[in-house]
Design an enzyme around this catalytic site. Structure first.
Site, short mmCIF file in Angstrom:
data_model
loop_
_atom_site.label_atom_id
_atom_site.label_comp_id
_atom_site.label_asym_id
_atom_site.label_seq_id
_atom_site.Cartn_x
_atom_site.Cartn_y
_atom_site.Cartn_z
N HIS A 168 103.52 91.41 -3.41
CA HIS A 168 102.33 90.74 -3.92
C HIS A 168 101.09 91.21 -3.18
CE1 HIS A 168 104.90 87.21 -5.62
NE2 HIS A 168 105.01 88.32 -6.30
N ASP A 596 102.37 78.78 -8.14
CA ASP A 596 101.91 78.33 -9.44
C ASP A 596 101.94 76.82 -9.59
OD1 ASP A 596 101.28 80.70 -11.30
OD2 ASP A 596 103.12 81.34 -10.33
N ARG A 634 107.55 81.13 -1.34
CA ARG A 634 106.40 80.77 -0.52
C ARG A 634 105.48 81.99 -0.33
NH1 ARG A 634 107.54 79.53 4.74
NH2 ARG A 634 106.18 77.73 4.91
N ARG A 769 96.68 84.92 -11.80
CA ARG A 769 97.78 84.85 -10.83
C ARG A 769 97.37 84.00 -9.64
NH1 ARG A 769 102.02 87.83 -11.79
NH2 ARG A 769 101.90 89.60 -13.21
#
Length: 937
Positions: A168, A596, A634, A769
């Protein structure tokens, strides 16, 4: 030796004053931290030297003037206008130097703090009675409750702790910058480890100066976005840096502690409790660049790295184990292993270990050639049959171990050989388990097309849930695939089937450990899971009586978390699915999405939603007679589920940690935790220690008060959810405010990851996102995802009633979950700064919109802090962590100029200034602020 002299170049003073504010009476440094203060000063002085050498004394003086003004503003806010005027008078070129100077100083301060953390951690361990820090304390607590060792034995048999690396995009630093950081860190450590002579000290100082100079002249920003291949290779670098050494070492530490605590009960050792996982190359959710070719590349690189390590270790062992059969008597099985090596060198006739190891090297080289098509390192001396499974290599290593112990050389076996055996047990030939992940909506679309092409139904997407389950169940009862060679499909379906075919080939070639799980993001129903099973059946990975990969539903929204228990209950009621679970070990894994859910419902509601979901999942799986393994998604920041991992695991509800836990490690967190051997050991040890305690003990120990506390949290979650949703989703113009007041668009332009910032091309918060969402709030120092809604909830619930306020205080004292939530919230609020945020708010053109949204944020910020302090009884947010409080406090002056210049450059850019230096300035400030805050998204 401290105080190594600077090299005296051009008589430059350097930034000697760069930390002068630390000499005030409220200095965070105590006597034990003198080395940290000296390190920061020395690095600051060297940075000043470099700036003066490269750009002249006048620019260094400008940087120092800005620094002193920024420090002064923190003492007297009225001086803000002077700092603002100074910065506004700077040219774009001078602004770039200021941005780089403050960014690099924060980077160097981070290095010094990390080195000092390791320094103090070693001192703590050195003074411990039983010598292994957190893990030793965990074993001791378990011993107190389990003196016979029966509970710990049962726990260790099923224990699996798996950090899962993801790509990410929150790591703003280039790999080159990270390498430079490590070099400087190693120099500081080297100075600690030896008393240097005067000449050595001068040489050391010169080398440190060269590294700071090299750092200054290295571009901190990437010229192009990372490709998925780059992300895979960057992740794999951590295995050579730390994991190949530290994971086996931690396992041996655990075995020693077990043997000391329960003598004689663990003589045969224990199976490895640590495994590694990855998403990089398998996570397709919103990343169009992950293809079947990329999947093949990822698993091949994984195997290549593992086999390269093993081949190198075998060569080193062959060098070390030089024992002669004229002096020792090896076992018969070792002699046979040597004879099978085809090594007929006359120089090794009496060296059976070397001959055996050369034969093992040749067999493993053949394995590498078979699996990845190449032999890493020197070619083998002969062609021998490959090892088909890691167990065959382990069997040969066991032969070496038994023979060494047979003739009194067990100490040699306990060194490199033991490390290699544990590594092979842990990493296998696959290195780490790569998860596949895709969104449920994609599966629905693909299955709809397949069913239509096969003539089953053209209306799958309009069926209700019971009808879908019935249809999918009928399909899974047969082996007949829906696809056929003569059929052609759309681009999405073709791509998804190609990836699954590649997965099936990988499992056949390398083994099921290479691709153990398929994660379904956005999962909300039983049909979402069965759709994946139907797709697996298309490539032979599923049938009526077998399932080739575990299917892991990921529950992310507040609603889906609330329904998670019911969904899993219904799923396990499906006979075919329940049969698959029992065939695969009787454990259902479920992933919980922190990011999210937080974006959906706010921090307090999300955390309680996850806790409640875990309780429901424990009950659901227990009723179905299966075990439960939880996978925690996480992020690095509190707004995405971050915070100390040890406390997070211990704060899980009873019964939810059943020996197995997986946790994602994302973005900048990976470098922070795993680039340094000491930090890697500390973080892995914390995970193992917490999992052991949470599995073997009732760490919550609330007794009959649990239901009462849960009832309070139910109410708080509803209140905070409503407050958060009212701002983020209930105000029609909130999105406009958010996009103006934060550098969201500019973050999306940074070259920090392969994935797009949004799942869909829209301005909706729902499609954004979670990472850029949190990253944007961090840059403007509001940190909203980590606290908003909590103040209203806490205030409304107790409403000034002393009895109710005491209930919240009691929950804080007794309940690890509630304490962890408030502690993490305090950390986020301590890093927030609404004075700085107000400058970003000025970027919102509409004054009415600007005031209305920011006014709500300011009110809730004050309300949240007031209520946290009332509950914790503290005088400040970080009164229980003075070192972190000091570190944050003394970083603020170095952040102020970066924020001011970022706002100024954002204003210019949005007004139409397309100067490339303005864009670069914005990106550099984003990098510098993230570095100083030590997290981004």
């Amino acid at each position: 030796m401290l105080g190594a002299p600077r090299t005296g170049r051009t008589g430059v003073t350097g930034l000697d004053g760069v930390m002068s504010d630390l000499d005030r009476p409220d200095d965070r440094f105590g006597p034990a931290d003198t080395q940290l203060r000296d390190d920061i000063r020395q690095l600051g002085a060297l940075l000043g030297n470099v700036i003066a050498e490269q750009h002249g004394p006048d620019l260094l003086e400008l940087v120092e003037d800005v620094r002193q003004l920024a420090v002064g503003v923190r003492r007297d806010h009225g001086r803000q206008v002077v700092l603002t005027g100074k910065l506004e008078d700077c040219s774009i070129h001078d602004s770039l130097i200021i941005i780089r100077a403050f960014s690099y100083f924060c980077l160097l301060a981070n290095i010094a703090e990390d080195v000092h953390h390791g320094r103090t951690s070693r001192r703590t361990v050195d003074h411990a009675d039983r010598g292994a820090g957190t893990l030793a304390a965990a074993v001791e607590r378990v011993r107190e409750a389990d003196p016979e060792g029966s509970i710990v034995r049962a726990t260790l048999e099923r224990m699996a702790v798996v950090p899962v690396f993801t790509a990410h995009p929150t790591e703003v630093r280039r790999r080159t910058i990270l390498d430079s950081q490590r070099k400087i860190s190693r120099l500081l450590k080297r100075r600690d480890q030896a008393i240097l002579t005067r000449d050595e000290s001068i040489d050391w100082g010169d080398e440190l100066h060269r590294e700071v100079l090299s750092l200054w002249q290295t571009a901190i920003l990437r010229l192009a976005k990372l490709r998925v291949r780059d992300e895979i290779n960057e992740m794999l670098g951590y295995y050579d840096l730390t994991l190949f050494e530290q994971v086996p070492a931690l396992h041996r530490t655990l075995e020693r502690l077990l043997d000391m605590t329960w003598p004689g009960q663990f003589e045969g050792g224990v199976r490895p409790v640590l495994r590694m996982g990855s998403w990089i190359g398998g996570d397709r959710d919103g990343n169009p660049f992950v293809t079947s070719e990329l999947l093949r590349f990822a698993v091949d690189r994984h195997a290549h790295v593992a086999l390269t390590h093993y081949l190198q270790q075998l060569r080193l062992l062959a060098h070390d184990l030089s024992m002669s059969s004229r002096l020792v008597e090896p076992t018969a099985e070792l002699t046979a292993l040597a004879a099978a090596s085809l090594d007929d060198s006359p120089f090794r006739v009496d060296e059976p270990y070397r001959r055996a190891l050369r034969g093992m090297h040749a067999r493993l080289a053949a394995t590498a050639l078979h699996l990845v098509g190449t032999v890493p390192g020197p070619p083998p001396h002969a062609v021998l049959p490959p090892y088909e499974q890691p167990g065959e290599l382990l069997a040969d290593l066991a032969i070496l171990d038994r023979s060494l112990r047979h003739h009194g050389a067990g100490a040699l076996s306990d060194a490199r050989l033991a490390q290699l055996r544990i590594a092979v047990e842990t990493f296998g030939f696959h290195l780490c388990g790569l998860d596949l992940r895709q969104n449920a909506s994609v599966h629905e679309s693909v299955v709809h097309e397949l069913l239509g092409s096969a003539g089953v139904t053209d209306h799958y997407d309009s069926l209700d849930e019971p009808s879908r389950i019935r249809l999918l169940g009928e399909e899974l009862a047969t082996r007949r695939p829906l696809g056929a060679p003569h059929l052609s499909f759309g681009r999405q379906t073709t791509s998804e089937l190609a990836i699954l075919r590649s997965a099936a080939q990988t499992i056949d070639r390398i083994g099921p450990s290479a691709l153990p799980n398929y994660v379904i993001s956005g999962c909300s129903s039983v049909s979402d899971v069965l759709e994946v099973a139907v797709l697996m059946r298309e490539v032979g990975l599923a049938g009526p009586h077998h399932l080739g990969m575990s299917i892991v539903p990921l529950f992310e929204s507040i609603t889906d978390l609330a329904n998670a228990g019911a969904t899993v209950t219904a799923l396990l009621d499906e006979p075919c699915y329940h049969r698959w679970i029992m065939q695969r070990g009787g454990v259902q894994e479920v992933m919980l999405g922190y990011s999210d859910s937080n974006k959906d419902g706010g921090y307090l509601a999300a955390n309680w939603g996850i806790y409640r979901a875990e309780l429901d999942l424990v009950a659901a799986t227990r009723t179905a007679g299966v075990g439960l393994a939880l996978f925690h998604g996480r992020g690095g920041t509190v707004g995405r589920g971050g915070g100390p991992s040890h406390e997070a695991v211990l704060a899980q509800p009873p019964g939810s940690v059943q020996g197995a836990i997986r946790i994602t490690e994302q973005g900048e967190v990976i470098a922070a935790k795993y680039a340094d051997p000491n930090m890697a050991t500390e973080n892995l040890e914390a995970l193992v220690a917490a999992t052991l305690q949470a599995s073997a003990l009732d760490v919550e120990a609330l007794g009959g008060d649990a239901n009462r506390y849960h009832g309070v949290m139910d109410q708080l979650a509803v209140l905070s959810y409503d407050a958060y949703r009212s701002l983020v989703y209930g105000d029609d113009r909130f999105v406009e405010w958010f996009r103006c007041a934060t550098p969201l668009r500019e973050i999306a332009d940074l070259n920090i990851g392969s994935r797009p910032a949004s799942r869909k091309p829209s301005d909706r918060i729902e499609d954004l996102r979670a990472i850029p969402w949190v990253f944007s709030w961090s840059q403007c120092r509001i940190m909203l995802p980590g606290w908003y809604g909590s103040g209203i909830a806490l205030q409304h619930w107790h409403a000034g009633d002393p009895a109710r306020l005491e209930t919240l205080r009691e929950m804080y004292r007794r309940w690890g979950f509630f304490r962890s939530v408030l502690s993490n919230m305090s950390m986020v609020l301590a890093k927030s700064d609404l004075d700085i945020a107000s400058r970003y708010c000025e970027l919102v053109p509409d004054p009415e919109l600007r005031a209305s949204v920011f006014g709500r944020i300011v009110d809730e910020h004050e309300r949240t802090i007031r209520n946290i302090l009332a509950i914790t009884g503290s005088s400040s947010l970080l009164s229980d962590n003075p070192r972190l409080a000091g570190s944050i406090r003394h970083r603020f002056p170095y952040l102020d100029p970066l924020h001011h210049l970022q706002v100024a450059m954002l204003r210019r850019r949005r007004a139409g200034d397309d100067d490339v230096l303005v864009e670069r300035s914005i990106h550099l400030t984003i990098n510098g602020i993230a570095t100083a805050l030590r997290n981004s998204g």
